[in-house]
Write a protein that holds these residues in place. Sequence first.
Motif, PDB file in Angstrom:
ATOM      1  N   MET A   1       0.824  -1.197   0.000  1.00 21.25           N
ATOM      2  CA  MET A   1       0.000   0.000   0.000  1.00 21.25           C
ATOM      3  C   MET A   1       0.869   1.263   0.000  1.00 21.25           C
ATOM      4  SD  MET A   1      -3.094  -1.114   2.610  1.00 21.25           S
ATOM      5  CE  MET A   1      -3.798   0.505   2.561  1.00 21.25           C
ATOM      6  N   ALA A   2       1.929   1.213   0.813  1.00 22.98           N
ATOM      7  CA  ALA A   2       2.824   2.373   0.850  1.00 22.98           C
ATOM      8  C   ALA A   2       3.491   2.583  -0.505  1.00 22.98           C
ATOM      9  CB  ALA A   2       3.873   2.167   1.944  1.00 22.98           C
ATOM     10  N   SER A   3       3.890   1.457  -1.128  1.00 17.47           N
ATOM     11  CA  SER A   3       4.503   1.572  -2.459  1.00 17.47           C
ATOM     12  C   SER A   3       3.517   2.118  -3.464  1.00 17.47           C
ATOM     13  CB  SER A   3       5.009   0.200  -2.915  1.00 17.47           C
ATOM     14  OG  SER A   3       5.533   0.281  -4.224  1.00 17.47           O
ATOM     15  N   ALA A   4       2.276   1.649  -3.407  1.00 18.07           N
ATOM     16  CA  ALA A   4       1.265   2.151  -4.333  1.00 18.07           C
ATOM     17  C   ALA A   4       1.006   3.622  -4.091  1.00 18.07           C
ATOM     18  CB  ALA A   4      -0.045   1.351  -4.155  1.00 18.07           C
ATOM     19  N   ALA A   5       1.038   4.047  -2.826  1.00 22.08           N
ATOM     20  CA  ALA A   5       0.812   5.458  -2.519  1.00 22.08           C
ATOM     21  C   ALA A   5       1.964   6.301  -3.049  1.00 22.08           C
ATOM     22  CB  ALA A   5       0.674   5.648  -0.997  1.00 22.08           C
ATOM     23  N   ARG A   6       3.206   5.805  -2.939  1.00 17.73           N
ATOM     24  CA  ARG A   6       4.339   6.549  -3.455  1.00 17.73           C
ATOM     25  C   ARG A   6       4.264   6.676  -4.973  1.00 17.73           C
ATOM     26  NH1 ARG A   6       7.119   3.622   0.557  1.00 17.73           N
ATOM     27  NH2 ARG A   6       7.769   2.075  -1.010  1.00 17.73           N
ATOM     28  N   GLU A   7       3.903   5.554  -5.648  1.00 16.37           N
ATOM     29  CA  GLU A   7       3.782   5.603  -7.091  1.00 16.37           C
ATOM     30  C   GLU A   7       2.693   6.573  -7.532  1.00 16.37           C
ATOM     31  OE1 GLU A   7       3.149   1.652  -8.402  1.00 16.37           O
ATOM     32  OE2 GLU A   7       5.212   0.974  -7.984  1.00 16.37           O
ATOM     33  N   GLU A   8       1.575   6.557  -6.812  1.00 18.89           N
ATOM     34  CA  GLU A   8       0.487   7.471  -7.134  1.00 18.89           C
ATOM     35  C   GLU A   8       0.915   8.918  -6.955  1.00 18.89           C
ATOM     36  OE1 GLU A   8      -3.165   8.571  -8.536  1.00 18.89           O
ATOM     37  OE2 GLU A   8      -2.249   6.570  -8.452  1.00 18.89           O
ATOM     38  N   GLY A   9       1.681   9.164  -5.877  1.00 17.70           N
ATOM     39  CA  GLY A   9       2.176  10.519  -5.642  1.00 17.70           C
ATOM     40  C   GLY A   9       3.161  10.952  -6.708  1.00 17.70           C
ATOM     41  N   ALA A  10       4.028  10.018  -7.150  1.00 19.30           N
ATOM     42  CA  ALA A  10       5.001  10.353  -8.193  1.00 19.30           C
ATOM     43  C   ALA A  10       4.296  10.681  -9.498  1.00 19.30           C
ATOM     44  CB  ALA A  10       5.973   9.185  -8.384  1.00 19.30           C
ATOM     45  N   ARG A  11       3.250   9.859  -9.806  1.00 17.92           N
ATOM     46  CA  ARG A  11       2.511  10.119 -11.049  1.00 17.92           C
ATOM     47  C   ARG A  11       1.803  11.466 -10.982  1.00 17.92           C
ATOM     48  NH1 ARG A  11       1.445   4.505 -10.836  1.00 17.92           N
ATOM     49  NH2 ARG A  11      -0.529   4.886  -9.743  1.00 17.92           N
ATOM     50  N   ALA A  12       1.255  11.754  -9.839  1.00 14.67           N
ATOM     51  CA  ALA A  12       0.565  13.041  -9.702  1.00 14.67           C
ATOM     52  C   ALA A  12       1.541  14.205  -9.832  1.00 14.67           C
ATOM     53  CB  ALA A  12      -0.162  13.082  -8.344  1.00 14.67           C
ATOM     54  N   GLN A  13       2.733  14.051  -9.234  1.00 20.32           N
ATOM     55  CA  GLN A  13       3.737  15.111  -9.323  1.00 20.32           C
ATOM     56  C   GLN A  13       4.208  15.292 -10.767  1.00 20.32           C
ATOM     57  OE1 GLN A  13       7.096  14.434  -6.803  1.00 20.32           O
ATOM     58  NE2 GLN A  13       8.055  16.417  -7.282  1.00 20.32           N
TER      59      GLN A  13
END
Length: 217
Positions: A1-13
């Motif tokens: 979940m943490a990895s998915a959240a980081r990936e989602e944040g990177a994509r958003a950035q």
Amino acid sequence: MASAAREEGARAQAAAQAEAVQRQTAAEEQRRQEAEREAQAAAAVVTTAQRRAALAEQARELAARREAERAAVAEEKLAQQFASSCDLLRTLQSKRVGQATAAEWQQQMGAKQAARAAEQQAELQGQRQFEQYMQRWEDRYQQDVRHKREMQAQLGSLLEQQLELKEEVEAEEAATRRREEEHIKVAWHQAQAAAAAAAQEDRARRQQAAEATLAAN
């Protein structure tokens, strides 16, 4: 979940950065287009002003030229009227016209004489050039004749040397043939003599053998 959240944040950035770059690019393109439109408008204004100034200058030049022509015509008419009413002035004008005519005639005669002198000078120069050309041609012809004679002399000498060498070679070959023929004749005679001697010896041996056989019998 943490990895998915980081990936989602990177994509958003990344999406936010891309959108910011697009907005900046669009703003720069809009500023460039506005600058071009302003430059074109300024150029159009300058061109119109220059055209108006050129037209005004042409109008002033045309007006000045027409005024000068009008003044010249008026002055000429006044001079004609004054001359027609004054005999002395007509006499002076006739004298001036005669002098001008005489001066023009003298000038024309001088020009004709100068032209005739220049034509004669050109003819003389052309004649000299033609004579020089003919002299050069004659010199070249004589040089070619001398060269041809020298070549013929050299060729004749070379032919004579070749003929002499040919005669020497033929004489040497003839002497060689004669020596070979003589050698062949001598060898043939020697061979004939040797054959005759061998035949004589063979006959003598056979005679002796026959006599010995006869004596033994």
